[in-house]
Design a protein around this motif. Structure first.
Motif, PDB file in Angstrom:
ATOM      1  N   ILE A 265      -1.392 -10.110  20.007  1.00  0.00           N
ATOM      2  CA  ILE A 265      -0.333  -9.141  20.290  1.00  0.00           C
ATOM      3  C   ILE A 265       1.000  -9.630  19.729  1.00  0.00           C
ATOM      4  N   SER A 266       1.223 -10.936  19.775  1.00  0.00           N
ATOM      5  CA  SER A 266       2.487 -11.506  19.313  1.00  0.00           C
ATOM      6  C   SER A 266       2.594 -11.529  17.791  1.00  0.00           C
ATOM      7  N   TRP A 267       1.504 -11.879  17.115  1.00  0.00           N
ATOM      8  CA  TRP A 267       1.574 -12.107  15.670  1.00  0.00           C
ATOM      9  C   TRP A 267       1.149 -10.915  14.814  1.00  0.00           C
ATOM     10  N   LEU A 268       0.289 -10.028  15.318  1.00  0.00           N
ATOM     11  CA  LEU A 268      -0.182  -8.907  14.510  1.00  0.00           C
ATOM     12  C   LEU A 268       0.947  -8.010  13.997  1.00  0.00           C
ATOM     13  N   PRO A 269       1.915  -7.618  14.848  1.00  0.00           N
ATOM     14  CA  PRO A 269       3.012  -6.768  14.327  1.00  0.00           C
ATOM     15  C   PRO A 269       3.742  -7.409  13.150  1.00  0.00           C
ATOM     16  N   TYR A 270       3.955  -8.726  13.217  1.00  0.00           N
ATOM     17  CA  TYR A 270       4.649  -9.430  12.132  1.00  0.00           C
ATOM     18  C   TYR A 270       3.837  -9.368  10.846  1.00  0.00           C
ATOM     19  N   PHE A 271       2.516  -9.625  10.927  1.00  0.00           N
ATOM     20  CA  PHE A 271       1.676  -9.607   9.736  1.00  0.00           C
ATOM     21  C   PHE A 271       1.546  -8.198   9.168  1.00  0.00           C
ATOM     22  N   ILE A 272       1.391  -7.216  10.043  1.00  0.00           N
ATOM     23  CA  ILE A 272       1.263  -5.830   9.583  1.00  0.00           C
ATOM     24  C   ILE A 272       2.541  -5.385   8.865  1.00  0.00           C
ATOM     25  N   ASP A 273       3.693  -5.734   9.448  1.00  0.00           N
ATOM     26  CA  ASP A 273       4.964  -5.388   8.813  1.00  0.00           C
ATOM     27  C   ASP A 273       5.106  -6.091   7.460  1.00  0.00           C
ATOM     28  N   SER A 274       4.645  -7.340   7.358  1.00  0.00           N
ATOM     29  CA  SER A 274       4.729  -8.079   6.101  1.00  0.00           C
ATOM     30  C   SER A 274       3.912  -7.408   5.006  1.00  0.00           C
ATOM     31  N   ILE A 275       2.720  -6.914   5.380  1.00  0.00           N
ATOM     32  CA  ILE A 275       1.864  -6.236   4.400  1.00  0.00           C
ATOM     33  C   ILE A 275       2.505  -4.933   3.936  1.00  0.00           C
ATOM     34  N   ILE A 276       2.974  -4.145   4.892  1.00  0.00           N
ATOM     35  CA  ILE A 276       3.600  -2.863   4.547  1.00  0.00           C
ATOM     36  C   ILE A 276       4.848  -3.090   3.702  1.00  0.00           C
ATOM     37  N   ASP A 277       5.655  -4.081   4.104  1.00  0.00           N
ATOM     38  CA  ASP A 277       6.917  -4.364   3.414  1.00  0.00           C
ATOM     39  C   ASP A 277       6.702  -4.734   1.948  1.00  0.00           C
ATOM     40  N   ALA A 278       5.604  -5.460   1.679  1.00  0.00           N
ATOM     41  CA  ALA A 278       5.332  -5.901   0.302  1.00  0.00           C
ATOM     42  C   ALA A 278       5.051  -4.732  -0.633  1.00  0.00           C
ATOM     43  N   PHE A 279       4.633  -3.596  -0.078  1.00  0.00           N
ATOM     44  CA  PHE A 279       4.287  -2.442  -0.908  1.00  0.00           C
ATOM     45  C   PHE A 279       5.373  -1.369  -0.933  1.00  0.00           C
ATOM     46  N   VAL A 280       6.375  -1.486  -0.080  1.00  0.00           N
ATOM     47  CA  VAL A 280       7.427  -0.460  -0.034  1.00  0.00           C
ATOM     48  C   VAL A 280       8.791  -1.019  -0.418  1.00  0.00           C
ATOM     49  N   GLY A 281       8.801  -2.218  -1.004  1.00  0.00           N
ATOM     50  CA  GLY A 281      10.055  -2.754  -1.520  1.00  0.00           C
ATOM     51  C   GLY A 281      10.902  -3.504  -0.517  1.00  0.00           C
ATOM     52  N   PHE A 282      10.285  -4.071   0.497  1.00  0.00           N
ATOM     53  CA  PHE A 282      10.997  -4.921   1.470  1.00  0.00           C
ATOM     54  C   PHE A 282      12.202  -4.185   2.082  1.00  0.00           C
TER      55      PHE A 282
END
Length: 339
Positions: A265-282
């Motif tokens: 619960i603590s780390w998944l949001p961070y990883f998911i956001d990192s993946i999305i961010d890499a494809f939408v230009g940070f």
């Protein structure tokens, strides 16, 4: 440069300085208190876990040594990562130099991976303990749990540090990195290729833990039904020791399962956001990133609270440590629970 502009920069009168987000006095104090209390809880909570397991002989078991090693990783998060991140988050500036920026980011990644692999090995340990508690000591030996600890630490370091120091994470993002670079900033960009590579070492042990804990709770449910169905008292008496051991192992598995859920619960949001961010230009706003990263940091403070809530022996060791009774002769032999 006007005075009004200068107060909003990380470094006054310095060309290329990052823009600083200014907070009034009360929000600054509140933020320092929130982040500071989390840091203190992380450091002293995990220190208590390590002292408890290493000092008291009754707690010397493979699973507990893995827990102590996990607590060590969380302790280092509280000592090396969280204090610096507190200043960065509140002041919105990086005052610790460019070289330490990469070092700090590498620490973040390595401690995360160390935690996930410790939890994965703990789940396998619990599975063996629950499914066959009497044979378990012969399977999970000192060399086995020692190898698990060494692997967890070596892999996390050899994966995180070379990735950031080699610059492979920034390949193809040179223009973006150059545009975002400023004095007083510490932003690590990871391209779409490496963000998936970085996610794989997180996803694989997560999948293993989900499968293993599903089997653990299925097995525990079957064992409970079997014990309840025993109608013969003599048979109950002959299996009483095995049943007690199995019950204790199931309880430990349940507690550690809660720790795994808290980690995800603590780390998944961070990883998911990192993946999305890499494809939408940070484009993730800074304040969202800070919320996600601190949500992940606070996981390092959660495990001692989970142990304190579910483990009577941990509450007892805390009292013994705080009152100084651990300094007495033969205190390591104190019985914390019945066999």
């Amino acid at each position: 440069m006007s005075t009004d502009e200068a107060v909003h920069l990380c470094y006054e009168n310095l060309n290329g300085s990052c823009v600083k987000t200014s907070y009034s006095s009360l929000p600054r104090v509140i933020l320092y208190m929130v982040f500071g209390s989390g840091t203190v809880l992380t450091v002293f909570g995990n220190l208590l876990v390590m002292i408890s397991i290493l000092h008291f002989k009754q707690l010397h078991s493979p699973a507990n040594f893995l827990i102590a090693s996990l607590a060590c990783a969380d302790f280092l998060v509280g000592v090396t990562v969280m204090p610096v991140s507190t200043v960065r988050s509140v002041e919105s500036c990086w005052y610790f130099g460019e070289s330490y920026c990469k070092f700090h980011s590498s620490f973040e990644g390595s401690f995360c991976y160390a935690s996930i692999y410790h939890l994965c090995f703990i789940s396998v340990d619990r599975y063996i303990a629950v499914t066959d508690p009497l044979i378990y000591p012969t399977r999970f030996t000192t060399s086995v749990w020692g190898s698990c600890i060494v692997f967890s630490r070596l892999f996390s370091v050899t994966f995180s540090f070379p990735l950031l120091y080699s610059g492979a994470n920034e390949a193809g993002l040179e223009d973006l990195v150059s545009a975002l670079s400023c004095v007083g900033g510490c932003q690590v960009a990871v391209n779409s290729k490496w963000v998936f590579v970085s996610f794989a070492p997180f996803f694989i042990p997560t999948l293993v833990m989900i499968v293993v804990y599903s089997k653990i709770f299925l097995t525990a449910k079957q064992q409970s039904r079997k014990i309840e169905s025993l109608g013969n008292k003599a048979e109950k008496s002959s299996d009483s020791y095995k049943d007690r051991v199995a019950k204790r192992e199931r309880k430990a598995a349940r507690t550690l399962g809660i720790a795994v859920v808290a980690f995800l619960i603590s780390w998944l949001p961070y990883f998911i956001d990192s993946i999305i961010d890499a494809f939408v230009g940070f484009i993730t706003p800074t304040y969202i990133y800070e919320i996600l990263v601190w949500f992940a940091y606070y996981n390092s403070a959660m495990n001692p609270l989970i142990y304190a809530f579910f483990y009577p022996w941990f509450r007892k060791t805390i009292k013994l440590i705080i009152t100084g009774k651990v300094m007495r002769e033969n205190s390591s032999a104190i019985r914390l629970f019945s066999d």
